[in-house]
Scaffold this motif. Structure first.
Motif, PDB file in Angstrom:
ATOM      1  N   LEU A 127       0.848  -1.184   0.000  1.00 44.94           N
ATOM      2  CA  LEU A 127       0.000   0.000   0.000  1.00 44.94           C
ATOM      3  C   LEU A 127       0.886   1.237   0.000  1.00 44.94           C
ATOM      4  N   THR A 128       0.833   1.998  -1.084  1.00 48.73           N
ATOM      5  CA  THR A 128       1.698   3.174  -1.193  1.00 48.73           C
ATOM      6  C   THR A 128       0.916   4.455  -1.403  1.00 48.73           C
ATOM      7  N   THR A 129      -0.388   4.355  -1.651  1.00 45.85           N
ATOM      8  CA  THR A 129      -1.186   5.548  -1.925  1.00 45.85           C
ATOM      9  C   THR A 129      -2.125   5.818  -0.766  1.00 45.85           C
ATOM     10  N   PRO A 130      -2.537   7.070  -0.583  1.00 42.41           N
ATOM     11  CA  PRO A 130      -3.466   7.386   0.503  1.00 42.41           C
ATOM     12  C   PRO A 130      -4.770   6.618   0.364  1.00 42.41           C
ATOM     13  N   ALA A 131      -5.408   6.398   1.488  1.00 38.82           N
ATOM     14  CA  ALA A 131      -6.620   5.579   1.494  1.00 38.82           C
ATOM     15  C   ALA A 131      -7.713   6.163   0.619  1.00 38.82           C
ATOM     16  N   GLN A 132      -7.817   7.508   0.564  1.00 35.53           N
ATOM     17  CA  GLN A 132      -8.915   8.103  -0.171  1.00 35.53           C
ATOM     18  C   GLN A 132      -8.785   7.924  -1.685  1.00 35.53           C
ATOM     19  N   SER A 133      -7.600   7.522  -2.173  1.00 37.87           N
ATOM     20  CA  SER A 133      -7.423   7.347  -3.611  1.00 37.87           C
ATOM     21  C   SER A 133      -7.478   5.880  -4.019  1.00 37.87           C
ATOM     22  N   TRP A 134      -7.662   4.987  -3.066  1.00 36.57           N
ATOM     23  CA  TRP A 134      -7.705   3.570  -3.404  1.00 36.57           C
ATOM     24  C   TRP A 134      -8.997   3.229  -4.137  1.00 36.57           C
ATOM     25  N   GLY A 135      -8.857   2.324  -5.093  1.00 40.25           N
ATOM     26  CA  GLY A 135     -10.043   1.763  -5.708  1.00 40.25           C
ATOM     27  C   GLY A 135     -10.429   0.486  -4.984  1.00 40.25           C
ATOM     28  N   ALA A 136     -11.553  -0.058  -5.346  1.00 38.82           N
ATOM     29  CA  ALA A 136     -12.009  -1.292  -4.706  1.00 38.82           C
ATOM     30  C   ALA A 136     -11.120  -2.454  -5.120  1.00 38.82           C
ATOM     31  N   GLY A 137     -10.734  -3.272  -4.155  1.00 43.57           N
ATOM     32  CA  GLY A 137      -9.917  -4.442  -4.436  1.00 43.57           C
ATOM     33  C   GLY A 137     -10.766  -5.697  -4.562  1.00 43.57           C
ATOM     34  N   THR A 138     -10.145  -6.748  -5.052  1.00 39.52           N
ATOM     35  CA  THR A 138     -10.821  -8.041  -5.188  1.00 39.52           C
ATOM     36  C   THR A 138     -10.125  -9.043  -4.277  1.00 39.52           C
ATOM     37  N   PRO A 139     -10.723  -9.385  -3.151  1.00 43.01           N
ATOM     38  CA  PRO A 139     -10.043 -10.293  -2.218  1.00 43.01           C
ATOM     39  C   PRO A 139      -9.954 -11.714  -2.753  1.00 43.01           C
ATOM     40  N   GLN A 140      -8.824 -12.333  -2.476  1.00 43.42           N
ATOM     41  CA  GLN A 140      -8.662 -13.741  -2.801  1.00 43.42           C
ATOM     42  C   GLN A 140      -7.853 -14.407  -1.688  1.00 43.42           C
ATOM     43  N   ILE A 141      -8.044 -15.699  -1.524  1.00 42.06           N
ATOM     44  CA  ILE A 141      -7.342 -16.438  -0.481  1.00 42.06           C
ATOM     45  C   ILE A 141      -5.927 -16.761  -0.963  1.00 42.06           C
ATOM     46  N   THR A 142      -4.930 -16.278  -0.206  1.00 42.88           N
ATOM     47  CA  THR A 142      -3.540 -16.588  -0.524  1.00 42.88           C
ATOM     48  C   THR A 142      -3.181 -17.978  -0.015  1.00 42.88           C
ATOM     49  N   TRP A 143      -3.494 -18.239   1.232  1.00 42.45           N
ATOM     50  CA  TRP A 143      -3.294 -19.566   1.818  1.00 42.45           C
ATOM     51  C   TRP A 143      -4.203 -19.716   3.030  1.00 42.45           C
ATOM     52  N   GLN A 144      -4.425 -20.954   3.397  1.00 46.43           N
ATOM     53  CA  GLN A 144      -5.295 -21.259   4.538  1.00 46.43           C
ATOM     54  C   GLN A 144      -4.769 -22.517   5.230  1.00 46.43           C
ATOM     55  N   ARG A 145      -4.658 -22.448   6.550  1.00 47.93           N
ATOM     56  CA  ARG A 145      -4.166 -23.584   7.320  1.00 47.93           C
ATOM     57  C   ARG A 145      -5.054 -23.812   8.544  1.00 47.93           C
ATOM     58  N   LYS A 146      -5.227 -25.107   8.871  1.00 55.49           N
ATOM     59  CA  LYS A 146      -6.029 -25.493  10.029  1.00 55.49           C
ATOM     60  C   LYS A 146      -5.156 -26.243  11.019  1.00 55.49           C
ATOM     61  N   ALA A 147      -5.392 -26.020  12.304  1.00 53.35           N
ATOM     62  CA  ALA A 147      -4.626 -26.711  13.338  1.00 53.35           C
ATOM     63  C   ALA A 147      -4.764 -28.219  13.158  1.00 53.35           C
ATOM     64  N   PRO A 148      -3.671 -28.967  13.275  1.00 50.94           N
ATOM     65  CA  PRO A 148      -3.723 -30.415  13.014  1.00 50.94           C
ATOM     66  C   PRO A 148      -4.624 -31.178  13.971  1.00 50.94           C
ATOM     67  N   TRP A 149      -4.882 -30.622  15.155  1.00 61.67           N
ATOM     68  CA  TRP A 149      -5.721 -31.317  16.123  1.00 61.67           C
ATOM     69  C   TRP A 149      -7.188 -30.919  16.027  1.00 61.67           C
ATOM     70  N   ALA A 150      -7.538 -30.076  15.072  1.00 61.39           N
ATOM     71  CA  ALA A 150      -8.933 -29.653  14.922  1.00 61.39           C
ATOM     72  C   ALA A 150      -9.793 -30.828  14.456  1.00 61.39           C
ATOM     73  N   ALA A 151     -11.004 -30.904  14.974  1.00 63.08           N
ATOM     74  CA  ALA A 151     -11.915 -31.980  14.591  1.00 63.08           C
ATOM     75  C   ALA A 151     -12.297 -31.859  13.124  1.00 63.08           C
ATOM     76  N   SER A 152     -12.672 -32.986  12.535  1.00 59.93           N
ATOM     77  CA  SER A 152     -12.976 -33.013  11.103  1.00 59.93           C
ATOM     78  C   SER A 152     -14.161 -32.123  10.745  1.00 59.93           C
ATOM     79  N   GLY A 153     -15.113 -31.979  11.650  1.00 57.19           N
ATOM     80  CA  GLY A 153     -16.290 -31.171  11.352  1.00 57.19           C
ATOM     81  C   GLY A 153     -16.055 -29.681  11.460  1.00 57.19           C
ATOM     82  N   MET A 154     -14.902 -29.283  11.991  1.00 54.79           N
ATOM     83  CA  MET A 154     -14.611 -27.860  12.173  1.00 54.79           C
ATOM     84  C   MET A 154     -13.886 -27.324  10.948  1.00 54.79           C
TER      85      MET A 154
END
Length: 224
Positions: A127-154
């Motif tokens: 982010l290098t420009t002031p907030a008021q000049s930003w256009g709308a962004g398109t969010p995407q998932i970069t990565w996702q990790r779950k704790a190894p001990w989490a139950a399967s249904g979670m």
């Protein structure tokens, strides 16, 4: 005539007996005890159960907010389940279990961390420009990790079609971290042996969104 006179003599005794029986207070304490004590125990049980539930919810929320605040200050996360470094996933999972104490998060809960970046910038532009000049962004998932001990249904509720709330402003070049914490709570655990039809377990869930402090997408580095 004799029977009539005997009846007249007995009437005062009968009246006194009925009067004494009617006004007698013997046994009142026992009756009050039988009526009041179960009600008091029920109220006490209700307040105890309400406290335990509110405490569990508070701990789950505290765990999610604390983890999100800590991860938001990291520049990268190491994809390693060990605790050899404070930036490893293993250290994050360990911290979650410590924050959630006395709830046993490792046995009854789960944690999911998701890194989000702006698709239009390729997840590399800071982010290098002031907030008021930003256009709308398109969010995407970069990565996702779950704790190894989490139950399967979670499983994570952050998906490619449901990444951020519509009311959460996401600008061009923006990045975010999403922390989800699950906990399986069993209500009325103290009365379960006596109340076979007590409500079953339920999952307490909290999701927290934060922006990266340095404005850069949080990268996931392979373990060396």
């Amino acid at each position: 005539m004799k029977s009539t006179s005997e009846t007249k003599r007995l009437r005062p005794f009968v009246r006194r007996f009925v009067h004494r029986f009617w006004r007698s207070e013997r046994g009142n304490v026992a009756i009050e005890f039988v009526i009041v004590v179960p009600l008091l125990l029920l109220v006490l049980l209700g307040f105890t159960e309400l406290y335990l539930y509110m405490r569990a919810v508070s701990i789950v929320e505290r765990t999610a907010f604390t983890l999100a605040d800590s991860i938001g200050q990291m520049q990268q996360v190491i994809d390693d389940t060990s605790t050899s470094n404070s930036n490893t996933l293993g250290s994050i999972w360990k911290a979650a279990t410590l924050i959630a104490a006395p709830n046993t998060l490792q046995a009854k809960g789960g944690v999911v961390v998701t890194s989000v970046c702006d698709q239009t910038t390729g997840c590399t532009t800071p982010l290098t420009t002031p907030a008021q000049s930003w256009g709308a962004g398109t969010p995407q998932i970069t990565w996702q990790r779950k704790a190894p001990w989490a139950a399967s249904g979670m499983t994570s509720r952050v998906t490619s079609t449901n990444i951020l709330p519509k009311t959460w402003p996401f600008r061009s070049g923006d990045s975010a971290i999403v922390v989800e914490v699950f906990y399986t709570y069993t209500p009325f655990a103290m009365t379960a042996p006596f109340w076979t039809k007590a409500p079953g377990t339920q999952t307490i869930y909290t999701r927290v969104y934060v922006r990266q402090r340095d404005g850069q997408p949080l990268l996931l580095k392979a373990a060396s």
